[in-house]
Design an enzyme around this catalytic site. Structure first.
Site, mmCIF file in Angstrom:
data_model
loop_
_atom_site.group_PDB
_atom_site.id
_atom_site.type_symbol
_atom_site.label_atom_id
_atom_site.label_comp_id
_atom_site.label_asym_id
_atom_site.label_seq_id
_atom_site.Cartn_x
_atom_site.Cartn_y
_atom_site.Cartn_z
ATOM 1 N N TYR A 24 -15.706 -33.865 -1.633
ATOM 2 C CA TYR A 24 -15.239 -34.651 -0.499
ATOM 3 C C TYR A 24 -15.618 -36.118 -0.706
ATOM 4 O O TYR A 24 -16.408 -36.449 -1.587
ATOM 5 C CB TYR A 24 -15.855 -34.145 0.805
ATOM 6 C CG TYR A 24 -15.475 -32.735 1.179
ATOM 7 C CD1 TYR A 24 -14.271 -32.163 0.758
ATOM 8 C CD2 TYR A 24 -16.313 -31.957 1.972
ATOM 9 C CE1 TYR A 24 -13.920 -30.866 1.121
ATOM 10 C CE2 TYR A 24 -15.968 -30.661 2.339
ATOM 11 C CZ TYR A 24 -14.784 -30.125 1.910
ATOM 12 O OH TYR A 24 -14.445 -28.844 2.268
ATOM 13 N N SER A 25 -15.087 -36.981 0.170
ATOM 14 C CA SER A 25 -15.391 -38.410 -0.009
ATOM 15 C C SER A 25 -16.886 -38.670 0.140
ATOM 16 O O SER A 25 -17.424 -39.553 -0.537
ATOM 17 C CB SER A 25 -14.593 -39.266 0.980
ATOM 18 O OG SER A 25 -14.823 -38.864 2.311
ATOM 19 N N GLU A 26 -17.564 -37.933 1.035
ATOM 20 C CA GLU A 26 -19.018 -38.024 1.143
ATOM 21 C C GLU A 26 -19.632 -36.697 1.523
ATOM 22 O O GLU A 26 -18.994 -35.865 2.194
ATOM 23 C CB GLU A 26 -19.457 -39.072 2.174
ATOM 24 C CG GLU A 26 -19.519 -40.500 1.660
ATOM 25 C CD GLU A 26 -18.227 -41.239 1.899
ATOM 26 O OE1 GLU A 26 -18.073 -42.362 1.377
ATOM 27 O OE2 GLU A 26 -17.366 -40.701 2.600
ATOM 28 N N THR A 27 -20.884 -36.525 1.089
ATOM 29 C CA THR A 27 -21.742 -35.442 1.543
ATOM 30 C C THR A 27 -23.025 -36.062 2.059
ATOM 31 O O THR A 27 -23.582 -36.973 1.426
ATOM 32 C CB THR A 27 -22.032 -34.450 0.411
ATOM 33 O OG1 THR A 27 -20.808 -33.807 0.027
ATOM 34 C CG2 THR A 27 -23.041 -33.394 0.827
#
Length: 282
Positions: free
Chosen positions: A46-49
């Site tokens: 994903y774009s961020e974790t």
């Protein structure tokens, strides 16, 4: 040997059941190295974790140290992963106020249960707005196949910060907003050179308090982000700097990547910008 952590997956700011921005959440990241977190973020994709590194002892308001990683690098702050993490915590320990200590600074949150779900409002760190260097602006526009004449004259281009620095461009023409294309590698190179660790934020005003947004994030190996809380907060700071009359706006994002999203932004006269939304478990 550190046990493999549990990785939760949520979608934040969804405007439709299939919308929103997915985020990974690791509620117990104690013992993970930076290499571990980068690897996990890349595996999640994903774009961020978000990684919760621990909870402060004896704090009057529950306070957590949180770090955010894209598949490519650590980022100082991520709005949609913040919302996802707050929902995950509220589902386990109950709703209420929280503080996240991030690399960008402390972020205050309120969580509340509404009709069986959890709604989150976070207030950004103290924002900043500055002019974009003319040479850099022309380079950015050229990379996006745009010109200065494509910009809405009511909204001059700026760089805005509410956790990450975002260049903010507002296009006058609706069709151009929908149709412009860009080379991800070239945009990513420019973003790295300018220290833009968030997104390139491109807007189109659809009403007095309504905007459409496309947030370009190739520096994080994501071509376009479906919903960007840090950019929404930065847009609020940008509008306040321009003395925009509306104190609350709605930002529609994600349609271009098939994940419609909605972010509600409150713009107080001073201080941090408040962004609200929810998140659901994937």
């Amino acid at each position: 040997m550190v046990d493999a952590p549990e990785i939760l997956r949520y979608s934040a700011f969804a405007a439709t059941p299939e919308g929103g921005n997915p985020a990974g959440v690791v509620l117990d990241a104690r013992g993970l190295s930076e290499q571990d977190m980068l690897r996990i973020a890349a595996e999640v994709g994903y774009s961020e974790t978000a990684f919760v590194m621990g909870q402060a002892a004896d704090a009057a308001v529950p306070r957590y140290r949180v770090r955010y990683w894209s598949p490519a690098a650590e980022v100082p702050f991520c709005g949609h992963a913040t919302v996802a993490t707050a929902v995950a915590l509220a589902e386990r320990v109950g709703a209420g106020p929280l503080i996240f200590d991030t690399n960008a600074g402390p972020v205050a949150l309120d969580t509340a249960e509404q009709d069986g779900s959890v709604e989150v409002s976070f207030t950004s760190v103290e924002p900043e707005v500055r002019e974009i260097d003319g040479v850099v602006l022309d380079q950015l526009l050229q990379t996006l196949s745009l010109t200065r004449s494509d910009l809405d004259p009511r909204f001059p281009p700026r760089e805005a910060f509410a956790g990450n620095w975002h260049p903010v461009l507002v296009l006058a023409d609706r069709e151009l907003f929908h149709q412009f294309r860009f080379p991800p590698a070239e945009v990513a190179a420019l973003m790295r050179a300018q220290g833009w660790l968030g997104t390139v934020t491109v807007l189109h005003a659809t009403g007095a308090a309504e905007f459409m947004a496309r947030n370009l994030f190739p520096v994080g190996r994501i071509t376009e982000d479906p919903a960007t809380g840090s950019a929404a907060a930065s847009v609020g700071a940008y509008l306040r700097e321009l003395a925009y009359p509306e104190q609350s706006v709605r930002i529609h994002q994600g349609a271009h990547v098939g994940r419609p999203s909605l972010l509600a932004v409150e713009i107080p006269a001073t201080g941090g910008i408040t962004v609200s939304g929810g998140a659901t478990r994937l």
